[in-house]
Design an enzyme around this catalytic site. Structure first.
Site, PDB file in Angstrom:
ATOM      1  N   ASP A  51      -0.647   2.730  -1.220  1.00 13.07           N
ATOM      2  CA  ASP A  51       0.362   2.368  -2.390  1.00 13.07           C
ATOM      3  C   ASP A  51       1.087   3.890  -2.923  1.00 13.07           C
ATOM      4  OD1 ASP A  51      -1.185  -0.134  -2.392  1.00 13.07           O
ATOM      5  OD2 ASP A  51      -2.608   0.744  -3.525  1.00 13.07           O
ATOM      6  N   LYS A  65       5.246   4.217   0.570  1.00 13.65           N
ATOM      7  CA  LYS A  65       5.607   4.577   2.101  1.00 13.65           C
ATOM      8  C   LYS A  65       6.695   3.501   2.258  1.00 13.65           C
ATOM      9  CE  LYS A  65       1.356   3.387   3.300  1.00 13.65           C
ATOM     10  NZ  LYS A  65       0.655   3.276   1.985  1.00 13.65           N
ATOM     11  N   HIS A 117       4.026  -3.557   1.236  1.00 13.52           N
ATOM     12  CA  HIS A 117       4.847  -2.655   0.862  1.00 13.52           C
ATOM     13  C   HIS A 117       5.947  -3.506  -0.194  1.00 13.52           C
ATOM     14  CE1 HIS A 117       3.646   0.232   3.739  1.00 13.52           C
ATOM     15  NE2 HIS A 117       4.127  -0.453   4.548  1.00 13.52           N
ATOM     16  N   GLN A 139      -1.861   1.158   4.234  1.00 16.42           N
ATOM     17  CA  GLN A 139      -2.944   1.913   3.563  1.00 16.42           C
ATOM     18  C   GLN A 139      -2.931   3.520   3.584  1.00 16.42           C
ATOM     19  OE1 GLN A 139      -4.294  -0.537   6.198  1.00 16.42           O
ATOM     20  NE2 GLN A 139      -4.228  -2.039   4.724  1.00 16.42           N
TER      21      GLN A 139
HETATM   22  P1  GDP Z   1       3.382   1.319  -0.220  1.00 13.33           P
HETATM   23  O1  GDP Z   1       2.424   0.370   0.188  1.00 13.33           O
HETATM   24  O2  GDP Z   1       2.684   2.753   0.072  1.00 13.33           O
HETATM   25  O3  GDP Z   1       4.668   1.202   0.102  1.00 13.33           O
HETATM   26  O4  GDP Z   1       3.433   1.236  -1.719  1.00 13.33           O
HETATM   27  P2  GDP Z   1       3.606  -0.174  -2.831  1.00 13.33           P
HETATM   28  O5  GDP Z   1       4.964  -0.721  -2.332  1.00 13.33           O
HETATM   29  O6  GDP Z   1       2.421  -1.079  -2.735  1.00 13.33           O
HETATM   30  O7  GDP Z   1       3.833   0.737  -3.951  1.00 13.33           O
HETATM   31  C1  GDP Z   1       4.657   1.464  -4.582  1.00 13.33           C
HETATM   32  C2  GDP Z   1       5.652   0.810  -5.791  1.00 13.33           C
HETATM   33  O8  GDP Z   1       6.093   1.886  -6.322  1.00 13.33           O
HETATM   34  C3  GDP Z   1       6.595  -0.139  -5.278  1.00 13.33           C
HETATM   35  O9  GDP Z   1       6.744  -1.176  -6.154  1.00 13.33           O
HETATM   36  C4  GDP Z   1       7.910   0.872  -5.171  1.00 13.33           C
HETATM   37  O10 GDP Z   1       8.983  -0.306  -5.349  1.00 13.33           O
HETATM   38  C5  GDP Z   1       7.689   1.475  -6.182  1.00 13.33           C
HETATM   39  N1  GDP Z   1       8.240   2.752  -6.178  1.00 13.33           N
HETATM   40  C6  GDP Z   1       8.575   3.716  -4.783  1.00 13.33           C
HETATM   41  N2  GDP Z   1       8.851   4.860  -5.154  1.00 13.33           N
HETATM   42  C7  GDP Z   1       8.931   5.123  -6.468  1.00 13.33           C
HETATM   43  C8  GDP Z   1       9.353   5.876  -7.437  1.00 13.33           C
HETATM   44  O11 GDP Z   1       9.717   7.002  -6.976  1.00 13.33           O
HETATM   45  N3  GDP Z   1       9.506   5.568  -8.836  1.00 13.33           N
HETATM   46  C9  GDP Z   1       8.989   4.618  -9.086  1.00 13.33           C
HETATM   47  N4  GDP Z   1       8.988   4.365 -10.699  1.00 13.33           N
HETATM   48  N5  GDP Z   1       8.604   3.509  -8.393  1.00 13.33           N
HETATM   49  C10 GDP Z   1       8.446   3.750  -7.041  1.00 13.33           C
END
Ligand code: GDP
Length: 455
Positions: free
Chosen positions: A22, A25, A50, A232
């Site tokens: 999370d 990515k 994601h 993950q």
């Molecule tokens: P992933 O599986 O690693 O892609 O992570 P997730 O998508 O589950 O969670 C990341 C969350 O943070 C998502 O809702 C993104 O839209 C949000 N997000 C990503 N980068 C940023 C950031 O720099 N700032 C903020 N506030 N939200 C972000």
């Protein structure tokens, strides 16, 4: 001025999560896949999620690589993944209904298929663990990988062959029914109903099914840019994570070679994605977890709820011990630090620089889970910047304390920070250094000179 265009050719890049998943990515791979010809998902199943925000529209992806949002990019679900065809079809339908073409999606014929008994056994066994539960998503991923290791799994190529599927499922469901009925007191499955359901899925997915490792090799030979997208994170890796609170596959960079079917010599760069703080979903030790109000603040500001399950994520301070571990295990060339904006209002920010383990200072991640559970964080406290950063587009725009914070993290982890993310959308990003073509392991963080904000 910084620019988001990273368009020089020739690089095969792995993007991995450097914490417990999370990390954002999805956003980083979406940004980088603009210059990728092929994006490959190499492990995990629909337990991943994601969230990508493009022009104000939110896309939630579980199995399909984020590259699908770029119309020309070929997306491959590799053989190291496990595929729940019903969920994959829903995801295809959802994208099509938003006018996102899915014709460029290819699915490995050797990926394993999640069956209804996997989901049932996953939930029932997790329930039976009681207080020792792992915190699985209940999507059947672990049992699908277990059958793969036991050599009783159903692969995509079996799904495409009605005769083979019927034979295999009659045999397998007979033995799974014993487990369902005798061990978990659940009703048995009707093999014919499952076969009928899965043959329908097969018809829908057939046009996408290929020998994916061959496709990737051909792309390498044609000097295409390939991006390998991990799901993950490092600390959830089956072999190198906080076992047993881990996922059932290998999200680390090495897993990309196995899961995609490419040799390590074909990889040019490994990019780690880490939040400016830490989160963890599910069970397991988490030394820098913040209990109380500050944890709630980070959770609210960071919208820390799982994409797949909606579960609330546990929040904590940045942990440089696991950061260094991620650098080591993945051989990271550089880091993308996300969600810096979430810390905007925080008065004082703590960073875990080492652990205290039974009175001894411990700078390396302990591989013994019992030791890890006993580790107490040793913090260094840095001043917050108390100013919004979500509109910053260059390093010069950042408050001095925010820049100092980033430099501190990079120095602690001995890896350059190439990208800083300050919001969910594509433009809320600072490209410090071209993560793909910039100098490999550039010592941007130690030479004392200002970090250039230009690509
Ligand atoms: P992933 O599986 O690693 O892609 O992570 P997730 O998508 O589950 O969670 C990341 C969350 O943070 C998502 O809702 C993104 O839209 C949000 N997000 C990503 N980068 C940023 C950031 O720099 N700032 C903020 N506030 N939200 C972000």
């Amino acid at each position: 001025m910084s620019t988001l265009t990273i368009d020089k050719p020739l690089a095969n890049v792995i993007v991995i999560g450097a914490q417990w998943g999370d990390e954002g990515k999805g956003k980083i791979t979406d940004l980088l896949s603009k210059s990728a010809d092929v994006v490959v998902r190499y492990q995990g199943g629909v337990n991943a999620g994601h969230t990508v925000v493009v022009k104000g529209q939110t896309f939630k992806l579980h199995l399909i690589p984020s590259g699908i949002l770029h119309p020309e990019t070929q997306c491959i679900i590799g053989s190291g993944t496990v595929i729940d065809p019903g969920v994959l079809i829903q995801e295809l339908d959802q994208l099509e209904s938003l006018n996102i073409s899915t014709r460029n999606l290819l699915i490995s014929e050797t990926a394993h298929v999640t069956m209804p008994y996997h989901r049932l056994i996953d939930r029932a066994s997790e329930e039976r663990r009681g207080i020792h539960k792992i915190g699985t998503t209940g999507r059947g991923i672990g049992p699908t990988y277990a059958d793969k290791s036991e050599r009783t799994g159903i692969r995509v190529l079996d799904l495409m062959d009605a005769v083979s599927l019927r034979q295999q499922l009659h045999r397998t469901i007979a033995s799974k029914n014993v487990i369902l009925e005798k061990l978990y007191d659940l009703p048995p499955l009707d093999p014919e109903a499952v076969i009928e359901e899965y043959l329908e899925y097969a018809d829908r997915l057939r046009p996408h099914v290929v020998d994916s490792s061959l496709k990737i090799y051909e792309a390498v030979q044609r000097r295409r840019n390939i991006l390998f997208e991990g799901a993950q994170g490092t600390l959830l890796d089956l072999d190198h994570g906080t076992y047993p609170y881990v996922t059932s596959s290998n999200p680390v960079a090495g897993g990309a070679c196995v899961g995609a079917g490419v040799g390590p010599t074909m990889i040019d760069r490994v990019i780690g994605v880490a939040k400016a703080y830490t989160t963890r979903v599910g069970e397991g030790p988490f030394p820098t977890e913040i209990h109380g109000e500050m944890g709630e603040i980070l959770c609210d500001r960071g919208a820390e709820f799982g994409t797949t399950t909606g579960r609330k994520r546990r929040c904590g301070w940045f942990d440089a011990v696991i950061g260094r571990y991620a650098v080591r295990i993945n051989g990271l060339d550089c880091l993308a630090v996300t969600k810096l904006d979430v810390l905007d209002e925080v008065e004082e920010i703590k960073v875990c620089v080492a652990y205290d383990l039974d009175g001894k200072r411990c700078e390396d991640f302990p591989s013994n889970a019992r030791h890890f559970a006993q580790c107490q964080p040793i913090y260094k406290t840095l001043p917050g910047w108390k100013r919004p950063t979500d509109q910053c587009r260059t390093l010069d725009d950042l408050p001095r304390q925010a820049l100092d914070y980033l430099k501190f993290l990079a120095e602690l982890m001995e890896v350059p920070i190439a990208i800083v993310s300050l919001g969910a959308s594509r433009d809320q990003t600072i490209i410090v250094e071209d993560p793909i073509h910039g100098p490999k392991r550039a010592l941007l963080y130690t030479n004392g000179s200002p970090i250039t904000a230009e690509v």
